[in-house]
Design an enzyme around this catalytic site. Structure first.
Site: not given
Ligand code: ACO
Length: 427
Positions: A304, A361
């Site tokens: 991320h 996710d």
């Protein structure tokens, strides 16, 4: 006393003011830089650039903190509903009982779609991706619902119209792609239950609304409702800065979300897990592939831009996955692969050194699968969830007196001036 940063360049000294946020983040205000020195900053991907002041979402990527309007995501996931969280993000406050009732009434009133809009869907090729359909439909809302009055009360209705209709459009896109009858929204069902019913109700097998699935959907959408200046939200702010209407602005956000490095990652994770399952790849093979710079394979759902520790949303999503899977009493082989991959990656020095942890996710695809949502609808699910955040950020942007049209600079690296060559004289 105003803190300043001193920049010395070409023998010239420049004092740049320091800006501080309410949680202590610091920035150097470089707005006078080019005018004073002729220099610009160079920051592709904006990793070191603050583009706005915002009072909506706070995240600390090192500590794994996420708060909407000051409230920790864990508390919202535990206690709130998606509609209440949407209200919080857009207005800045949790709603009173009366405000929440009024919001629900509007969401109900706005839930059906203009019948002519169905033609858009019906003329799309059958295999069209629902994200493409959705962004086109949201853009088309400007023509179907042209009344965009600046009064706050009217704008609030526009926000609720969007939040209500996006759910109807998404479910309708799915039904039409299956060649099935469109299911209309029902006034007796709450936001999430209504969506599930519009997706799955069938004349032959009527859909039974399950409270646990409704709760899981609320949590899924709460977790996705905002994430400060991510790719799609930045798209919304950039497009909105040109003063385009809100529907087209949100449509741009949906397009930005579609990419596999952003919202499309939930679909990419499940595709990756299915592929691993089908090809019988071992966890070791996958980790080696992810680390091999010559191999384009990446461990989707890992890493991320901001979180350099466990994404707090991933923890909640993982727990939700366990609850839903135990409820439907189904063992999902993909979940098993996901768990083993996670375990191996967290122990691997490459992933540790680069601070690559599972993001939201990684588990959201498993939760959506367990809910019966088809894979090509995953990113659409994300888009419905992110809508209140986009609206809140757009609203903040257009009412910010400091904001200007987004227009970055560049470092030109192309040819210097040269003459045009007539076609007959070219080599
Ligand atoms: N698998 C293997 N290696 C990775 C991964 C991964 N998933 N993610 C990052 N890396 C490596 C990169 O190769 C790079 O290595 P290098 O320094 O040796 O070149 C390093 O880690 C840093 O990665 P960047 O891509 O430079 O980091 P950036 O902040 O630009 O990208 C991103 C973040 C796009 C999320 C990236 O980690 C990624 O592609 N992850 C997989 C896709 C994904 O899950 N996206 C969802 C993000 S969450 C969301 O949008 C909801």
């Amino acid at each position: 006393m105003q803190k300043v940063a001193k920049l010395v360049i070409d023998g010239k000294e420049l004092m740049l003011p320091v800006v501080e946020g309410s949680e202590g983040e610091k920035a150097i205000d470089i707005r006078s830089l080019r005018q004073e020195t002729g220099y610009i900053t160079f920051d592709p991907g904006f990793g070191n650039t603050g583009t706005c002041r915002s009072a909506i979402t706070y995240m600390d990527g090192e500590k794994g903190i996420l708060r909407y309007r000051g409230i920790p995501i864990e508390q919202l996931a535990e206690n709130s509903t998606f509609v209440e969280t949407a209200f919080l993000l857009i207005t800045g406050q949790l709603p009173t009982r009366e405000e929440l009732t009024r919001t629900s009434v509007y969401l109900n009133d706005f839930s059906p779609l203009h019948e002519n809009m169905k033609a858009f869907y019906q003329n799309y090729p059958p295999k069209a991706h629902p994200m493409g359909i959705l962004s086109a439909m949201v853009n088309a809302m400007r023509s179907f619902y042209p009344e965009l009055i600046d009064l706050e009360e009217e704008m609030n209705k526009t926000y609720l119209r969007l939040i209500s209709k996006i759910r109807t459009m998404a479910a309708m896109a799915y039904r039409i792609s299956l060649g099935e009858r469109v299911v209309y929204p029902r006034p007796d069902l709450c936001y999430c239950a209504n969506f599930l019913n519009m997706m799955f109700d069938n004349v032959v097998v009527p859909y039974h609304v399950d409270d646990d699935l409704v709760r899981a959907l609320n949590v899924f959408w709460i977790l996705h409702a905002d994430h400060e200046q991510n790719c799609s939200t930045t798209a919304v702010r950039v497009v909105g800065s040109g003063k385009v209407n809100i529907y087209s602005t949100i449509s741009a956000g949906i397009s930005a979300l579609w990419g596999p490095l952003h919202g499309g990652a939930n679909q990419a994770v499940v595709n990756m897990l299915e592929d691993i399952h089908k090809k019988g790849l071992t966890v070791k093979d996958c980790i080696a592939k992810a680390k091999d710079k010559k191999d384009p394979f990446r461990l989707m759902g890992f890493g991320h831009r901001v979180y350099k520790t466990y994404d707090p949303r991933a923890k909640i999503m993982k727990k939700m996955g366990d609850i839903i899977l135990s409820k439907i009493k189904r063992k999902d082989p993909l979940l098993d692969i996901a768990q083993r991959l996670e375990e191996a990656a967290l122990k691997d020095s490459y992933f540790k050194e680069k601070n690559l942890y599972p993001n939201v996710d990684f588990y959201s695809g498993i939760v959506l699968r367990a809910m019966g949502i088809p894979t090509n609808m995953f990113t659409v699910m994300f888009a419905i969830g992110r809508l209140p955040g986009w609206i809140a950020q757009w609203k903040e942007d257009v009412s910010d007196p400091e904001m200007k049209i987004s227009r970055p600079r560049q470092i030109y690296t192309g040819q210097q001036e040269r003459d045009y060559i007539p076609i007959d004289d070219r080599e």
